[in-house]
Design an enzyme around this catalytic site. Sequence first.
Site, PDB file in Angstrom:
ATOM      1  N   GLU A   1      38.298  27.386  21.229  1.00 29.20           N
ATOM      2  CA  GLU A   1      37.158  27.566  20.512  1.00 29.20           C
ATOM      3  C   GLU A   1      36.832  26.417  19.477  1.00 29.20           C
ATOM      4  O   GLU A   1      37.678  25.995  18.733  1.00 29.20           O
ATOM      5  CB  GLU A   1      36.939  28.829  19.729  1.00 29.20           C
TER       6      GLU A   1
ATOM      7  N   GLU B   1      38.530  23.288  13.913  1.00 27.00           N
ATOM      8  CA  GLU B   1      37.511  23.349  12.961  1.00 27.00           C
ATOM      9  C   GLU B   1      37.761  21.997  12.272  1.00 27.00           C
ATOM     10  O   GLU B   1      38.874  21.673  11.644  1.00 27.00           O
ATOM     11  CB  GLU B   1      38.147  24.689  11.824  1.00 27.00           C
TER      12      GLU B   1
ATOM     13  N   ASP C   1      26.689  24.629  14.548  1.00 25.43           N
ATOM     14  CA  ASP C   1      25.619  24.013  13.713  1.00 25.43           C
ATOM     15  C   ASP C   1      24.714  23.500  14.358  1.00 25.43           C
ATOM     16  O   ASP C   1      24.792  22.899  15.285  1.00 25.43           O
ATOM     17  CB  ASP C   1      26.397  22.919  12.974  1.00 25.43           C
TER      18      ASP C   1
ATOM     19  N   LYS D   1      17.571  18.120  12.813  1.00 20.01           N
ATOM     20  CA  LYS D   1      16.779  16.762  12.997  1.00 20.01           C
ATOM     21  C   LYS D   1      17.205  16.332  14.315  1.00 20.01           C
ATOM     22  O   LYS D   1      18.047  16.306  14.618  1.00 20.01           O
ATOM     23  CB  LYS D   1      17.512  15.763  11.926  1.00 20.01           C
TER      24      LYS D   1
ATOM     25  N   GLU E   1      32.258  36.060  13.281  1.00 24.26           N
ATOM     26  CA  GLU E   1      31.941  36.428  11.754  1.00 24.26           C
ATOM     27  C   GLU E   1      30.288  36.220  11.547  1.00 24.26           C
ATOM     28  O   GLU E   1      29.675  37.309  11.413  1.00 24.26           O
ATOM     29  CB  GLU E   1      32.545  35.436  10.881  1.00 24.26           C
ATOM     30  N   TYR E   2      29.849  35.070  12.370  1.00 21.79           N
ATOM     31  CA  TYR E   2      28.350  34.725  12.161  1.00 21.79           C
ATOM     32  C   TYR E   2      27.461  35.891  13.229  1.00 21.79           C
ATOM     33  O   TYR E   2      26.583  36.238  12.520  1.00 21.79           O
ATOM     34  CB  TYR E   2      28.105  33.431  12.489  1.00 21.79           C
TER      35      TYR E   2
END
Length: 215
Positions: free
Chosen positions: A43, A68, A117, A121, A192-193
């Site tokens: 992941e 991470e 994420d 932009k 979690e998100y």
Amino acid sequence: MRLRNVRGSKDVIASCPFVVQEPESCRGRWAEIFGNENPIHIEVGMGKGRFIIDMAKLHPEINYIGIEKYSSVLVRAIEKQTIEQLPNLVFIRMDAEAIENVFEKDEVAYIYLNFSDPWPKDRHARRRLTSVQFLNRYVNFLAADGGLTFKTDNRPLFDFSLEQVELAGWEMVNYTFDLHHSEYAEGNVMTEYEEKFSAMGNPICRMVIKPPKKK
Ligand code: SAM
């Protein structure tokens, strides 16, 4: 993700047996690290690790690697794994920009990208983990019969990713704009998100894709 500087996180990571300290030196040797030939699933951007820990518990026959970027987030996953002590799960603290240096051709069987994420932009588009640039990186180490699952509640990021999949020549297996109310809902392991955003009423988009056929 809002980041709090967790004091001492770098020291915790440096001495943690579940964190691989020099991942580049493991390239081509991950089976040796785990002590078996089980398939490896990763992941990228695992955050606090809820998804990958639940997956590792559900699938002891698979080896999991959670990647991470931030120490202050990784320590939360370490806290959980310190309690669980799952033998089929390790972590790497790194920016996935350099992910090709960590895995050998065909070394990874599956990739998960969860609530990556968005980098809203345009000039940062290449940093998105589903950009053509990242998809091309994954091809270097993902097995030809492997796959990738991407989940997000961010519709612009998902629409961008649908375009990138086509541009990079990956194969679309299936996708949905509302996972929790779709035929694919059963067996879904929440992140979690995902729990946070679905509780707010946001539909969760998900795609399953396969790498381009090698010529
Ligand atoms: N996957 C988790 C979930 O669904 O709950 C966390 C989602 S959070 C929005 C995205 C995570 O990806 C953050 O912890 C961030 O630090 C990490 N991340 C973003 N870009 C990364 C990169 N290039 N390399 C490694 N981690 C990254």
